[in-house]
Design an enzyme around this catalytic site. Structure first.
Site, mmCIF file in Angstrom:
data_model
loop_
_atom_site.group_PDB
_atom_site.id
_atom_site.type_symbol
_atom_site.label_atom_id
_atom_site.label_comp_id
_atom_site.label_asym_id
_atom_site.label_seq_id
_atom_site.Cartn_x
_atom_site.Cartn_y
_atom_site.Cartn_z
ATOM 1 N N ASP A 210 0.822 -1.206 0.000
ATOM 2 C CA ASP A 210 0.000 0.000 0.000
ATOM 3 C C ASP A 210 0.858 1.259 0.000
ATOM 4 O O ASP A 210 1.866 1.340 0.710
ATOM 5 C CB ASP A 210 -0.891 -0.004 1.245
ATOM 6 C CG ASP A 210 -1.798 1.198 1.323
ATOM 7 O OD1 ASP A 210 -2.733 1.280 0.522
ATOM 8 O OD2 ASP A 210 -1.554 2.057 2.191
ATOM 9 N N GLU A 272 1.223 -0.450 -5.008
ATOM 10 C CA GLU A 272 0.305 0.628 -5.338
ATOM 11 C C GLU A 272 1.118 1.915 -5.402
ATOM 12 O O GLU A 272 1.809 2.259 -4.445
ATOM 13 C CB GLU A 272 -0.776 0.768 -4.269
ATOM 14 C CG GLU A 272 -1.727 1.926 -4.552
ATOM 15 C CD GLU A 272 -2.452 2.419 -3.303
ATOM 16 O OE1 GLU A 272 -3.649 2.688 -3.411
ATOM 17 O OE2 GLU A 272 -1.808 2.555 -2.247
#
Length: 527
Positions: A210, A272
């Site tokens: 993330d 990401e």
């Protein structure tokens, strides 16, 4: 639909090359205990359904111990399961069943920040000379008491919050309850590697990393430069995040992390990467064999419309690394609502699913996308997302993409009161209703995924654009001397186009023929 059958593990290609991963937002997938919140047992219960879609694995958004200020992305214990989702035993059961169904299990890892309730932060904020004092990013106030620089957080307001215990500011790229880790610190890096090893030892098949380009900041705390262009709804939008993120030392840590992950066989990593420099950073984070397998950005997730040029430019900008694509996810409004633009949403859902399946790279399928779900309408008084509440109505927020999955005509998600309401438009699209209809979006998705999985050209082939104009997007996918033509009309008018009559038609949607392509029509041909 007749398909050629072959082994996906051709030659030396790893399992993840060209894979389709199904993203599950656990709060909203399936609730088994009636508290209105999805849980791990609910995911386990629905694994046969997921396997029936023809995907390679699942990615589960955070289920770790958390006060849920950002719904799990504020982690209070990286190795703990939040009781609302279940127990570690529940996760082990999920993992075992998924593997028995030949599904890989990818989990989120959030290394850029923690919850302010994490034990590391509690200790770090207690004094300037404790063992974890440098685990987070602390800075003195300016002489006038204001924050050390102009950095602004993603959600709203300054990236700095005053802490009276240390008489210093701490840095947070997101909510004040999400203090940023100081990943420049070698001790913090070792802590992160311990977390990775914990989950790898349990048997997870990989990580979705993330906000990876938020991992490190500029230690000199230089001001971010101002930005004049673009739509501005938050203070964050007024700056180029040159110094608050994307530090040049990030790739070196990625190599250290990848070294640990790759010491376990057949594992998968996807980053990401958002922001203005996403394409550059995705390339950097996946460079060579010592970094990550793939990365994805927000080029489609935040796009208000889908055009041939957008697809063309996105693909050409990622030709030199193995990219991943998502059209919808937990951070962005569902693509059908963004891109249909008044056209038939059922046709739009099919067109976008086929386009996703035809893309070169890995693909992510967001739960409910296989049903053609549109963005849910969540009334203001039922919003949960802190970004949506703070910036309403200028940003739609994320709740509309996180509404509960519809299993039955009456919902079927929970026996209790669901944490977010279900949009009444979703009930007719429930799994049970679509299972019974051979022509449903659900069964169309199964067919299109089966075609991708059994077609090397779509899984691994090179891509060459044939036509890109206001309406038409036509490209070839070629592998091992075999070619498929993928043609999409993303415009608003019917377009004439002559395809070879000798081609084998693999897929036609929305009345497309060899001579005509209606709006949101498509045709795939083997030549």
């Amino acid at each position: 639909m007749t398909q050629q059958h072959f082994s996906k593990s051709e030659g030396d290609l790893p399992w993840w090359k060209g894979a389709c991963i199904y993203q599950i937002y656990p709060r909203s997938f399936m609730d088994t205990n009636g508290d209105g919140i999805g849980d791990l047992k609910g995911i386990t219960e629905k694994l046969e359904y997921i396997a029936s879609l023809g995907v390679d694995g699942i990615w589960i958004s955070p289920f770790f111990t958390s006060p849920m200020k950002d719904f799990g992305y504020d982690v209070a214990d990286f190795c703990g399961i939040d009781p609302m989702f279940g127990t570690l035993a529940d996760f082990k059961e999920l993992l075992e069943k998924a593997h028995s169904l030949s599904l890989k299990v990818i989990i989120d890892q959030v290394y850029s920040h923690t919850s302010d309730e994490h034990e590391w932060f509690k200790q770090s904020r207690s004094s300037k000379d404790n063992d974890k004092s440098d685990y987070y990013v602390w800075a003195d106030a300016k002489p006038d008491g204001t924050p050390p620089n102009n950095w602004q957080s993603v959600f709203y307001g300054p990236s700095w919050t005053w802490d009276a215990r240390r008489r210093q500011y701490y840095f947070h790229n997101f909510l004040p309850e999400q203090p940023d880790l100081n990943v420049h610190n070698p001790k913090v890096q070792e802590e992160i590697l311990k977390v990775a090893r914990f989950w790898l030892e349990l048997g997870v098949d990989g990580f979705r990393l993330d906000a990876l380009n938020f991992l490190m900041h500029d230690p000199e705390f230089r001001d971010n430069p101002p930005k004049s262009e673009g739509i501005k709804t938050r203070p964050f939008d007024y700056q180029y995040q040159k110094y608050s993120m994307s530090h040049p030392d990030i790739p070196a840590f990625i190599e250290k992390l990848a070294g640990v992950i790759n010491s376990y066989p057949n594992r998968f990593t996807v980053a990401e990467v958002g922001g203005a420099e996403a394409a550059v950073e995705m390339r950097e984070f996946t460079k060579g064999n010592s970094r990550l397998n793939t990365a994805y950005g927000f080029i489609f997730l935040y796009a208000d419309e889908i055009t041939p040029k957008l697809v063309h430019d996105a693909v050409l900008g990622s030709q030199d690394f193995w990219v991943s694509w998502a059209f919808s996810n937990h951070d962005a409004p569902r693509c059908v609502s963004r891109w249909a633009k008044g056209r038939d949403e059922a046709a739009a859902a099919r067109c976008f699913m086929a386009l996703l399946a035809a893309m070169r790279g890995n693909i992510f399928l967001y739960y409910g996308e296989e049903l053609g779900l549109e963005q849910a309408d969540i009334p203001f008084d039922q919003l949960q997302d802190p970004e949506a509440i703070k910036n309403y109505p200028l940003t739609l927020g994320r709740d509309g993409a996180r509404s509960p999955m519809v299993w039955q005509g009456n919902g079927g998600f929970t026996n209790g009161q669901s944490w977010l309401p279900i949009d009444s438009r979703h009930f007719p699209k429930a799994v049970a209703k679509q299972e019974a209809n051979a022509d449903s979006m659900l069964n169309y998705t199964r067919n299109i995924m089966a075609m991708r999985q059994s077609t090397p050209e779509l899984l691994w082939g090179d891509i060459k654009f044939i036509q890109v104009d206001e309406n038409l997007l036509i490209f070839e996918r070629e592998y091992d001397g075999k070619t498929i033509i993928c043609a999409f009309n993303l415009g608003f008018v019917t377009v004439n186009y002559q395809f070879s009559q000798n081609s084998k038609i693999l897929l036609q949607v929305n009345g497309a023929t060899l001579e005509k392509l209606p709006p949101l029509g498509l045709i795939l041909l083997k030549v």
